[in-house]
Design a protein around this motif. Sequence first.
Motif, PDB file in Angstrom:
ATOM      1  N   PRO A  34       0.801  -1.232   0.000  1.00  0.00           N
ATOM      2  CA  PRO A  34       0.000   0.000   0.000  1.00  0.00           C
ATOM      3  C   PRO A  34       0.833   1.280   0.000  1.00  0.00           C
ATOM      4  O   PRO A  34       0.452   2.269  -0.616  1.00  0.00           O
ATOM      5  N   ARG A  35       1.997   1.260   0.663  1.00  0.00           N
ATOM      6  CA  ARG A  35       2.833   2.468   0.685  1.00  0.00           C
ATOM      7  C   ARG A  35       3.326   2.823  -0.705  1.00  0.00           C
ATOM      8  O   ARG A  35       3.329   3.988  -1.095  1.00  0.00           O
ATOM      9  N   THR A  36       3.739   1.847  -1.463  1.00  0.00           N
ATOM     10  CA  THR A  36       4.235   2.088  -2.819  1.00  0.00           C
ATOM     11  C   THR A  36       3.119   2.602  -3.714  1.00  0.00           C
ATOM     12  O   THR A  36       3.309   3.552  -4.481  1.00  0.00           O
ATOM     13  N   ILE A  37       1.962   1.990  -3.604  1.00  0.00           N
ATOM     14  CA  ILE A  37       0.828   2.396  -4.443  1.00  0.00           C
ATOM     15  C   ILE A  37       0.378   3.806  -4.073  1.00  0.00           C
ATOM     16  O   ILE A  37       0.142   4.638  -4.951  1.00  0.00           O
ATOM     17  N   GLY A  82      -7.100   9.076   0.601  1.00  0.00           N
ATOM     18  CA  GLY A  82      -6.424   8.272  -0.413  1.00  0.00           C
ATOM     19  C   GLY A  82      -5.658   7.110   0.181  1.00  0.00           C
ATOM     20  O   GLY A  82      -5.683   5.990  -0.341  1.00  0.00           O
ATOM     21  N   SER A  83      -4.976   7.356   1.295  1.00  0.00           N
ATOM     22  CA  SER A  83      -4.210   6.289   1.941  1.00  0.00           C
ATOM     23  C   SER A  83      -5.125   5.195   2.489  1.00  0.00           C
ATOM     24  O   SER A  83      -4.865   4.001   2.313  1.00  0.00           O
ATOM     25  N   LEU A  84      -6.196   5.603   3.147  1.00  0.00           N
ATOM     26  CA  LEU A  84      -7.136   4.624   3.691  1.00  0.00           C
ATOM     27  C   LEU A  84      -7.854   3.857   2.583  1.00  0.00           C
ATOM     28  O   LEU A  84      -8.116   2.656   2.711  1.00  0.00           O
ATOM     29  N   TYR A  85      -8.180   4.544   1.494  1.00  0.00           N
ATOM     30  CA  TYR A  85      -8.838   3.897   0.355  1.00  0.00           C
ATOM     31  C   TYR A  85      -7.922   2.839  -0.249  1.00  0.00           C
ATOM     32  O   TYR A  85      -8.346   1.722  -0.554  1.00  0.00           O
ATOM     33  N   THR A  86      -6.635   3.174  -0.384  1.00  0.00           N
ATOM     34  CA  THR A  86      -5.676   2.223  -0.934  1.00  0.00           C
ATOM     35  C   THR A  86      -5.526   1.007  -0.020  1.00  0.00           C
ATOM     36  O   THR A  86      -5.499  -0.132  -0.486  1.00  0.00           O
ATOM     37  N   ALA A  87      -5.443   1.252   1.278  1.00  0.00           N
ATOM     38  CA  ALA A  87      -5.324   0.140   2.225  1.00  0.00           C
ATOM     39  C   ALA A  87      -6.593  -0.709   2.243  1.00  0.00           C
ATOM     40  O   ALA A  87      -6.529  -1.936   2.350  1.00  0.00           O
ATOM     41  N   CYS A  88      -7.742  -0.071   2.112  1.00  0.00           N
ATOM     42  CA  CYS A  88      -9.030  -0.767   2.123  1.00  0.00           C
ATOM     43  C   CYS A  88      -9.168  -1.708   0.926  1.00  0.00           C
ATOM     44  O   CYS A  88      -9.817  -2.748   1.021  1.00  0.00           O
TER      45      CYS A  88
END
Length: 103
Positions: A34-37, A82-88
């Motif tokens: 997720p960090r990279t994305i 955006g970060s939470l959406y990517t992790a979700c």
Amino acid sequence: MSQRRSVALVLTGAVCYGILAAFIKIGYSHGLDPRTISGAQFVVGTILLWGVAIWKRRQIRKPSLAAMFKLMALGTLMGVTGSLYTACMQIVPVSVAVVLLFQ
């Protein structure tokens, strides 16, 4: 704002998040974390926004200090979203993530 324009903006947002979700799922399938994305998402967004700013530089006026704080607050909220959406996206299907985002 007219009703048609409002509908068009919501539809555009849904399409953008749907495309983003597909790219995130592809990234996960290739082994990205997720960090990279999220980092790639923020870099692409920054490049696009700077491109618009350079293109429209004559129409942009210097914001006041209060406006800059509001922009920083909104940017922070969008970054967290955006970060939470990517992790979700690791857990839920794309269709569920887009629906939850618009709730």
